[in-house]
Design a protein around this motif. Structure first.
Motif, PDB file in Angstrom:
ATOM      1  N   THR A 131      11.253 -21.248  10.490  1.00  0.00           N
ATOM      2  CA  THR A 131      10.044 -20.449  10.748  1.00  0.00           C
ATOM      3  C   THR A 131      10.128 -19.055  10.136  1.00  0.00           C
ATOM      4  OG1 THR A 131      10.918 -19.609  12.858  1.00  0.00           O
ATOM      5  CG2 THR A 131       9.651 -21.675  12.915  1.00  0.00           C
ATOM      6  N   THR A 132      11.342 -18.610   9.779  1.00  0.00           N
ATOM      7  CA  THR A 132      11.503 -17.252   9.244  1.00  0.00           C
ATOM      8  C   THR A 132      11.795 -17.242   7.745  1.00  0.00           C
ATOM      9  OG1 THR A 132      13.864 -17.274   9.832  1.00  0.00           O
ATOM     10  CG2 THR A 132      12.330 -16.383  11.454  1.00  0.00           C
ATOM     11  N   MET A 133      11.875 -18.414   7.106  1.00  0.00           N
ATOM     12  CA  MET A 133      12.137 -18.461   5.663  1.00  0.00           C
ATOM     13  C   MET A 133      10.927 -17.972   4.880  1.00  0.00           C
ATOM     14  SD  MET A 133      14.153 -22.014   4.884  1.00  0.00           S
ATOM     15  CE  MET A 133      15.833 -22.286   5.446  1.00  0.00           C
ATOM     16  N   ASN A 134      11.199 -17.298   3.760  1.00  0.00           N
ATOM     17  CA  ASN A 134      10.106 -16.936   2.865  1.00  0.00           C
ATOM     18  C   ASN A 134       9.779 -18.130   1.954  1.00  0.00           C
ATOM     19  OD1 ASN A 134      11.915 -16.919   0.629  1.00  0.00           O
ATOM     20  ND2 ASN A 134      12.454 -14.780   1.047  1.00  0.00           N
ATOM     21  N   THR A 135       8.815 -17.961   1.087  1.00  0.00           N
ATOM     22  CA  THR A 135       8.340 -19.081   0.267  1.00  0.00           C
ATOM     23  C   THR A 135       9.433 -19.627  -0.644  1.00  0.00           C
ATOM     24  OG1 THR A 135       6.118 -18.136   0.263  1.00  0.00           O
ATOM     25  CG2 THR A 135       6.610 -19.811  -1.407  1.00  0.00           C
ATOM     26  N   ASP A 136      10.191 -18.742  -1.289  1.00  0.00           N
ATOM     27  CA  ASP A 136      11.246 -19.196  -2.208  1.00  0.00           C
ATOM     28  C   ASP A 136      12.377 -19.900  -1.465  1.00  0.00           C
ATOM     29  OD1 ASP A 136       9.949 -18.243  -4.426  1.00  0.00           O
ATOM     30  OD2 ASP A 136      10.942 -16.285  -4.384  1.00  0.00           O
ATOM     31  N   GLN A 137      12.773 -19.352  -0.310  1.00  0.00           N
ATOM     32  CA  GLN A 137      13.830 -19.986   0.476  1.00  0.00           C
ATOM     33  C   GLN A 137      13.411 -21.381   0.922  1.00  0.00           C
ATOM     34  OE1 GLN A 137      14.188 -16.897   3.418  1.00  0.00           O
ATOM     35  NE2 GLN A 137      16.201 -16.247   2.652  1.00  0.00           N
ATOM     36  N   ARG A 138      12.178 -21.503   1.380  1.00  0.00           N
ATOM     37  CA  ARG A 138      11.703 -22.806   1.858  1.00  0.00           C
ATOM     38  C   ARG A 138      11.612 -23.809   0.705  1.00  0.00           C
ATOM     39  NH1 ARG A 138       9.657 -24.929   6.713  1.00  0.00           N
ATOM     40  NH2 ARG A 138       9.792 -27.187   6.360  1.00  0.00           N
ATOM     41  N   HIS A 139      11.215 -23.329  -0.484  1.00  0.00           N
ATOM     42  CA  HIS A 139      11.163 -24.217  -1.648  1.00  0.00           C
ATOM     43  C   HIS A 139      12.563 -24.748  -1.972  1.00  0.00           C
ATOM     44  CE1 HIS A 139      10.266 -25.842  -5.591  1.00  0.00           C
ATOM     45  NE2 HIS A 139      11.205 -25.059  -6.113  1.00  0.00           N
ATOM     46  N   CYS A 140      13.562 -23.856  -1.974  1.00  0.00           N
ATOM     47  CA  CYS A 140      14.943 -24.279  -2.231  1.00  0.00           C
ATOM     48  C   CYS A 140      15.413 -25.263  -1.162  1.00  0.00           C
ATOM     49  CB  CYS A 140      15.867 -23.062  -2.261  1.00  0.00           C
ATOM     50  SG  CYS A 140      15.627 -21.968  -3.665  1.00  0.00           S
ATOM     51  N   TYR A 141      15.153 -24.934   0.079  1.00  0.00           N
ATOM     52  CA  TYR A 141      15.579 -25.782   1.200  1.00  0.00           C
ATOM     53  C   TYR A 141      14.980 -27.183   1.076  1.00  0.00           C
ATOM     54  CZ  TYR A 141      16.025 -27.514   5.994  1.00  0.00           C
ATOM     55  OH  TYR A 141      16.300 -28.298   7.095  1.00  0.00           O
ATOM     56  N   ASP A 142      13.682 -27.262   0.879  1.00  0.00           N
ATOM     57  CA  ASP A 142      13.009 -28.566   0.806  1.00  0.00           C
ATOM     58  C   ASP A 142      13.487 -29.372  -0.403  1.00  0.00           C
ATOM     59  OD1 ASP A 142      11.575 -28.024   3.087  1.00  0.00           O
ATOM     60  OD2 ASP A 142       9.798 -27.298   2.015  1.00  0.00           O
ATOM     61  N   THR A 143      13.680 -28.697  -1.547  1.00  0.00           N
ATOM     62  CA  THR A 143      14.105 -29.386  -2.757  1.00  0.00           C
ATOM     63  C   THR A 143      15.506 -29.976  -2.597  1.00  0.00           C
ATOM     64  OG1 THR A 143      12.792 -27.880  -4.130  1.00  0.00           O
ATOM     65  CG2 THR A 143      14.518 -29.145  -5.236  1.00  0.00           C
ATOM     66  N   ILE A 144      16.417 -29.169  -2.048  1.00  0.00           N
ATOM     67  CA  ILE A 144      17.795 -29.630  -1.882  1.00  0.00           C
ATOM     68  C   ILE A 144      17.884 -30.739  -0.835  1.00  0.00           C
ATOM     69  CG2 ILE A 144      20.118 -28.938  -1.148  1.00  0.00           C
ATOM     70  CD1 ILE A 144      19.492 -26.173  -2.386  1.00  0.00           C
ATOM     71  N   MET A 145      17.165 -30.600   0.276  1.00  0.00           N
ATOM     72  CA  MET A 145      17.204 -31.635   1.305  1.00  0.00           C
ATOM     73  C   MET A 145      16.600 -32.948   0.793  1.00  0.00           C
ATOM     74  SD  MET A 145      18.904 -30.594   3.801  1.00  0.00           S
ATOM     75  CE  MET A 145      18.598 -32.116   4.705  1.00  0.00           C
ATOM     76  N   GLU A 146      15.620 -32.853  -0.090  1.00  0.00           N
ATOM     77  CA  GLU A 146      15.057 -34.064  -0.699  1.00  0.00           C
ATOM     78  C   GLU A 146      16.118 -34.787  -1.518  1.00  0.00           C
ATOM     79  OE1 GLU A 146      12.917 -37.062  -2.614  1.00  0.00           O
ATOM     80  OE2 GLU A 146      12.535 -35.973  -0.749  1.00  0.00           O
ATOM     81  N   ARG A 147      16.925 -34.031  -2.246  1.00  0.00           N
ATOM     82  CA  ARG A 147      17.998 -34.641  -3.034  1.00  0.00           C
ATOM     83  C   ARG A 147      19.076 -35.250  -2.131  1.00  0.00           C
ATOM     84  NH1 ARG A 147      18.239 -33.175  -8.532  1.00  0.00           N
ATOM     85  NH2 ARG A 147      16.087 -32.806  -9.175  1.00  0.00           N
ATOM     86  N   VAL A 148      19.361 -34.574  -1.017  1.00  0.00           N
ATOM     87  CA  VAL A 148      20.358 -35.106  -0.081  1.00  0.00           C
ATOM     88  C   VAL A 148      19.910 -36.465   0.457  1.00  0.00           C
ATOM     89  CG1 VAL A 148      21.451 -34.776   2.175  1.00  0.00           C
ATOM     90  CG2 VAL A 148      21.257 -32.848   0.587  1.00  0.00           C
ATOM     91  N   LYS A 149      18.645 -36.547   0.808  1.00  0.00           N
ATOM     92  CA  LYS A 149      18.122 -37.782   1.406  1.00  0.00           C
ATOM     93  C   LYS A 149      17.943 -38.900   0.383  1.00  0.00           C
ATOM     94  CE  LYS A 149      15.646 -35.193   4.993  1.00  0.00           C
ATOM     95  NZ  LYS A 149      14.312 -34.780   5.505  1.00  0.00           N
ATOM     96  N   ASN A 150      17.663 -38.539  -0.878  1.00  0.00           N
ATOM     97  CA  ASN A 150      17.370 -39.549  -1.899  1.00  0.00           C
ATOM     98  C   ASN A 150      18.200 -39.323  -3.160  1.00  0.00           C
ATOM     99  OD1 ASN A 150      14.963 -40.854  -0.485  1.00  0.00           O
ATOM    100  ND2 ASN A 150      14.262 -38.730  -0.624  1.00  0.00           N
ATOM    101  N   SER A 151      19.496 -39.047  -2.967  1.00  0.00           N
ATOM    102  CA  SER A 151      20.346 -38.675  -4.102  1.00  0.00           C
ATOM    103  C   SER A 151      20.442 -39.775  -5.159  1.00  0.00           C
ATOM    104  CB  SER A 151      21.752 -38.320  -3.597  1.00  0.00           C
ATOM    105  OG  SER A 151      22.343 -39.425  -2.932  1.00  0.00           O
ATOM    106  N   LYS A 152      20.327 -41.043  -4.758  1.00  0.00           N
ATOM    107  CA  LYS A 152      20.461 -42.145  -5.707  1.00  0.00           C
ATOM    108  C   LYS A 152      19.294 -42.196  -6.699  1.00  0.00           C
ATOM    109  CE  LYS A 152      23.182 -45.047  -2.590  1.00  0.00           C
ATOM    110  NZ  LYS A 152      23.258 -46.353  -1.870  1.00  0.00           N
TER     111      LYS A 152
END
Length: 265
Positions: free
Chosen positions: A163-184
């Motif tokens: 809830t306290t992340m700025n736009t760039d932090q949230r973009h990085c977070y979402d992008t990296i977590m997407e790779r973690v979940k679907n790394s293959k």
């Protein structure tokens, strides 16, 4: 010897260094004790309780205690352990889903303290007056330790961080977590986060670490220096994590992680 050299004025020999008020002591430790330079039990207990008042992170508490064991002196460590062992082992109690402490839980805590003492260049914990760990009888359960985080608490902290992340932090977070979940589904899963100091990189990294650990995944937080490692939750230096030898540039060596060891797994 270091303590005596720091506090005694004008020693002219090793014997005079061990002499206190005309008494020549057989060891440096006895001389230091005679000078009243050894830490007393009350000071240690106050220190431990002060740490508890600032953090609920039991892994951090055991890390600090391990450093105290290696770099300080106290005659009765067994008394300290008996009085505070529930504090050192409470996360293992929670991880096992139990409501009462038993010897296995205390052994879990002792195993972890032993590993942290080794990481600080120390010896077996029984040499400091503590009960022996299962070192030699049972390998340190590094995997269990990495999965022993309080998942409920971490999930709550992640929710607050998001809830306290700025736009760039949230973009990085979402992008990296997407790779973690679907790394293959991707050929490249490495990321480099580039930003000026003080802009929130560590906040983002800790949010990622907490998210993964809250879902029972193992996340290894590694930094190139000890100071940088302390900023990361559960952080360790690369030399410690991967057992990288300190070497001359002409040397060619391998990291000392033993094949088929739990560390290797």
């Amino acid at each position: 010897m270091r303590m005596l050299l720091t506090h005694k004025k004008g020693p002219v020999s090793f014997e005079s260094l061990r002499t206190v008020e005309g008494v020549i002591y057989d060891s440096y430790r006895e001389a230091v004790k005679a000078l009243g330079l050894l830490n007393d039990e009350e000071t240690w207990l106050k220190t431990i309780m002060e740490i508890i008042s600032y953090t609920n992170d039991r892994d951090q508490l055991r890390s600090t205690y391990a450093s105290m064991l290696v770099f300080s002196d106290l005659e009765d460590q067994r008394g300290i352990w008996e009085e505070t062992k529930d504090l050192f082992a409470s996360d293992f109690l929670y991880a096992r889903g139990l409501t009462e402490y038993n010897e296995e839980i205390y052994r879990d805590a002792l195993d972890d303290i032993q590993e942290k003492v080794y990481n600080n260049g120390g010896a077996k914990i029984e040499e400091y007056g503590l009960p022996p760990s299962r070192d030699g009888k049972k390998s340190f359960n590094i995997i269990r330790r990495e999965k022993s985080y309080n998942k409920t608490r971490l999930a709550e902290e992640v929710k607050e961080k998001l809830t306290t992340m700025n736009t760039d932090q949230r973009h990085c977070y979402d992008t990296i977590m997407e790779r973690v979940k679907n790394s293959k589904n991707y050929s490249n899963n490495g990321f480099f986060i580039n930003a000026p100091g003080g802009i929130g990189k560590s906040f983002l990294l800790n949010a990622l670490l907490d998210t993964l650990r809250s879902t029972k995944k193992i996340a290894l937080a590694v930094a190139s220096s000890g100071i940088a490692a302390t900023v990361l939750h559960g952080g360790r230096t690369a030399h410690n994590m991967f057992k990288i030898p300190i070497m001359d540039h002409k040397d060619v060596r391998a990291c000392s992680v033993k094949r088929n060891s739990e560390h290797a797994r």
